[in-house]
Design an enzyme around this catalytic site. Structure first.
Site, PDB file in Angstrom:
ATOM      1  N   ASN A  83       4.265   7.973   0.434  1.00  0.00           N
ATOM      2  CA  ASN A  83       5.092   7.632  -0.730  1.00  0.00           C
ATOM      3  C   ASN A  83       6.089   6.559  -0.286  1.00  0.00           C
ATOM      4  O   ASN A  83       6.123   6.137   0.877  1.00  0.00           O
ATOM      5  CB  ASN A  83       5.810   8.875  -1.269  1.00  0.00           C
ATOM      6  CG  ASN A  83       6.470   8.613  -2.624  1.00  0.00           C
ATOM      7  OD1 ASN A  83       5.858   8.041  -3.527  1.00  0.00           O
ATOM      8  ND2 ASN A  83       7.729   8.970  -2.769  1.00  0.00           N
ATOM      9  N   ARG A  98       4.050  -1.512 -11.265  1.00  0.00           N
ATOM     10  CA  ARG A  98       4.082  -0.815  -9.974  1.00  0.00           C
ATOM     11  C   ARG A  98       4.052   0.686 -10.235  1.00  0.00           C
ATOM     12  O   ARG A  98       4.143   1.139 -11.360  1.00  0.00           O
ATOM     13  CB  ARG A  98       5.275  -1.262  -9.104  1.00  0.00           C
ATOM     14  CG  ARG A  98       6.549  -1.626  -9.788  1.00  0.00           C
ATOM     15  CD  ARG A  98       7.340  -0.496 -10.363  1.00  0.00           C
ATOM     16  NE  ARG A  98       7.456   0.608  -9.428  1.00  0.00           N
ATOM     17  CZ  ARG A  98       7.696   1.842  -9.762  1.00  0.00           C
ATOM     18  NH1 ARG A  98       7.830   2.183 -11.044  1.00  0.00           N
ATOM     19  NH2 ARG A  98       7.799   2.805  -8.876  1.00  0.00           N
ATOM     20  N   GLY A  99       3.954   1.419  -9.122  1.00  0.00           N
ATOM     21  CA  GLY A  99       3.741   2.861  -9.261  1.00  0.00           C
ATOM     22  C   GLY A  99       2.235   3.095  -9.208  1.00  0.00           C
ATOM     23  O   GLY A  99       1.466   2.396  -9.886  1.00  0.00           O
ATOM     24  N   ALA A 100       1.810   4.056  -8.391  1.00  0.00           N
ATOM     25  CA  ALA A 100       0.382   4.220  -8.104  1.00  0.00           C
ATOM     26  C   ALA A 100      -0.500   4.329  -9.360  1.00  0.00           C
ATOM     27  O   ALA A 100      -1.477   3.585  -9.499  1.00  0.00           O
ATOM     28  CB  ALA A 100       0.193   5.424  -7.176  1.00  0.00           C
ATOM     29  N   ASP A 136       1.629   8.042  -3.277  1.00  0.00           N
ATOM     30  CA  ASP A 136       0.721   6.905  -3.446  1.00  0.00           C
ATOM     31  C   ASP A 136      -0.670   7.198  -2.902  1.00  0.00           C
ATOM     32  O   ASP A 136      -1.642   6.570  -3.300  1.00  0.00           O
ATOM     33  CB  ASP A 136       1.300   5.657  -2.784  1.00  0.00           C
ATOM     34  CG  ASP A 136       2.472   5.152  -3.598  1.00  0.00           C
ATOM     35  OD1 ASP A 136       3.586   5.703  -3.442  1.00  0.00           O
ATOM     36  OD2 ASP A 136       2.266   4.258  -4.437  1.00  0.00           O
ATOM     37  N   GLN A 171      13.954   0.463  -7.005  1.00  0.00           N
ATOM     38  CA  GLN A 171      13.266   1.141  -8.114  1.00  0.00           C
ATOM     39  C   GLN A 171      14.056   2.362  -8.588  1.00  0.00           C
ATOM     40  O   GLN A 171      13.995   2.736  -9.759  1.00  0.00           O
ATOM     41  CB  GLN A 171      11.867   1.606  -7.677  1.00  0.00           C
ATOM     42  CG  GLN A 171      10.868   0.485  -7.427  1.00  0.00           C
ATOM     43  CD  GLN A 171      10.838   0.069  -5.963  1.00  0.00           C
ATOM     44  OE1 GLN A 171      11.859   0.113  -5.280  1.00  0.00           O
ATOM     45  NE2 GLN A 171       9.687  -0.363  -5.478  1.00  0.00           N
TER      46      GLN A 171
HETATM   47  O1  MRU Z   1       6.181   0.079  -4.435  1.00  0.00           O
HETATM   48  P1  MRU Z   1       6.092   0.917  -5.666  1.00  0.00           P
HETATM   49  O2  MRU Z   1       7.253   0.768  -6.574  1.00  0.00           O
HETATM   50  O3  MRU Z   1       4.768   0.736  -6.371  1.00  0.00           O
HETATM   51  O4  MRU Z   1       6.104   2.410  -5.109  1.00  0.00           O
HETATM   52  C1  MRU Z   1       5.956   3.467  -6.013  1.00  0.00           C
HETATM   53  C2  MRU Z   1       6.096   4.803  -5.377  1.00  0.00           C
HETATM   54  O5  MRU Z   1       6.215   4.939  -4.182  1.00  0.00           O
HETATM   55  C3  MRU Z   1       5.989   5.992  -6.274  1.00  0.00           C
HETATM   56  O6  MRU Z   1       6.734   7.057  -5.764  1.00  0.00           O
HETATM   57  C4  MRU Z   1       4.529   6.433  -6.374  1.00  0.00           C
HETATM   58  O7  MRU Z   1       3.699   5.350  -6.684  1.00  0.00           O
HETATM   59  C5  MRU Z   1       4.319   7.487  -7.372  1.00  0.00           C
HETATM   60  S1  MRU Z   1       4.527   6.842  -9.009  1.00  0.00           S
HETATM   61  C6  MRU Z   1       4.130   7.958 -10.148  1.00  0.00           C
END
Ligand code: MRU
Length: 352
Positions: A255, A61-63, A245, A204
């Site tokens: 985000n 996860r994370g963009a 994101d 997270q």
């Molecule tokens: O649902 P997730 O855990 O994928 O959400 C991640 C986020 O919102 C992060 O802040 C975003 O992807 C930036 S990660 C470098």
């Protein structure tokens, strides 16, 4: 507050979040972030369905990380199907469409898939697809480093920094985005402390961000998400830094859900609110944040905690995974191409 406390970094050695093992016939290794902080489970994936499932259930996860995982997943999907050379692009388009539907908000996923398809249009071979996935992976690491270096001077000694969700090594192929800024500041000798919003419902912040900061020896305290505004109002936060994101052309940023509330509280109390993101998070097609698709996840994530029901039977829940912070609430956007200041529409256009 714990800014001047010396923190002993514990021996937390995590496997890489994303790695490719072997050559073209190899496999994708993903650290299953749903099992952290207590278990280090590495998924070894040979086929596209395994990768798609890992993205859907947030094992990766994370963009930026899901962009890299999807690029490798696309390669694995095409490799599995062994199409005739003339059918390579059509097969890749079908596999890409499947990945595109896994998580809708982070543009990095579509960006990585588009890049792979564009490469195939220029060079129709499986080797080119593999090479493109590896490039996306390596470039992400470089972007993280640049973001860190670009934003490090925003952090001054003694600051209390608020962050939300996880934006570090567990969300990217490198040091991260918002957390990369903190890691770079720490490398420059700055001493500061971090409040990590726990990030309901999947935690997270408390599971991942706290783990990363602890491992880096940066003082961190976990915060119930609902406590952020009150601490900002009481002058206990000097700076908020979050990831993104998807960023629209005017600078509106999507985000993790809860980010907008933090930005509102920061604006109300004149606290700088900073976003850190790689160029791959900027959507060249969307004018405003209201056009960003917001992922709605299963209500069971909200209604249960650690497998136990937390609401009466029959009660339903909403579970939007993201929200959009309008650009007028954002003080600066740290990117791998430089630091952007308002008006963001012009600044983004200039970089493009
Ligand atoms: O649902 P997730 O855990 O994928 O959400 C991640 C986020 O919102 C992060 O802040 C975003 O992807 C930036 S990660 C470098």
């Amino acid at each position: 507050m714990v800014a001047d406390q010396k923190v002993q970094a514990p021996l937390v050695i995590l496997p890489p979040t994303i790695a490719w093992f072997g050559g073209a016939e190899g496999q994708l290794l993903l650290l299953d972030t749903t099992r952290l902080p207590h278990e280090h489970v590495v998924l070894s994936l040979h086929d596209m369905h395994g990768v798609a499932d890992a993205i859907r259930r947030l094992a990766v996860r994370g963009a930026p990380a899901i962009g890299v995982a999807a690029a490798y997943g696309l390669y694995l999907g095409v490799r599995q199907q062994r199409p005739m050379p003339g059918a390579l692009l059509d097969t890749a388009r079908e596999v890409a469409a499947m990945f595109l539907a896994t998580r809708p908000t982070a543009i990095n996923l579509a960006w990585a898939l588009d890049r792979c398809l564009a490469r195939l249009r220029r060079e129709s071979s499986l080797a080119a697809l593999f090479d493109e996935a590896q490039r996306i992976h390596q470039e992400d690491e470089v972007c993280c480093h640049r973001i860190g270096e670009c934003g490090a001077d925003l952090i001054r000694d003694g600051m209390h920094i608020l962050t939300h969700c996880n934006t570090g090594r567990l969300a990217t192929s490198g040091d991260g985005t918002a957390l990369a800024v903190m890691f770079a500041a720490a490398r420059r000798g700055r001493t500061f402390s971090v409040l990590a919003g726990e990030t309901r419902p999947l935690l997270q912040g408390s599971r991942l961000t706290a783990l990363e900061l602890l491992a880096a020896g940066i003082p961190v305290q976990v915060l119930p998400d609902s406590a952020a505004a009150g601490l900002i109002a009481r002058g206990q936060v000097d700076l908020a830094i979050v990831g993104a994101d998807r960023i629209a052309k005017n600078g509106d940023c999507a985000n993790k859900v809860g980010t907008y509330g933090i930005a509102l509280a920061c604006a109300a109390h004149q606290i700088p609110f900073v976003v850190a993101a790689p160029w791959s998070t900027f959507d060249p097609d969307l004018e405003h944040g209201s056009q960003i698709p917001i992922e709605e996840r299963a209500e069971s994530e909200v209604l249960n905690v650690a497998g136990l029901p937390m609401a009466p039977d029959g009660v339903h829940a909403r579970n939007p995974a993201f929200d959009v912070t309008p650009c007028h609430l954002i003080t600066a956007i740290v990117t791998d191409r430089g630091l952007l200041r308002p008006p963001f529409g012009l600044a983004i256009k200039a970089l493009r």
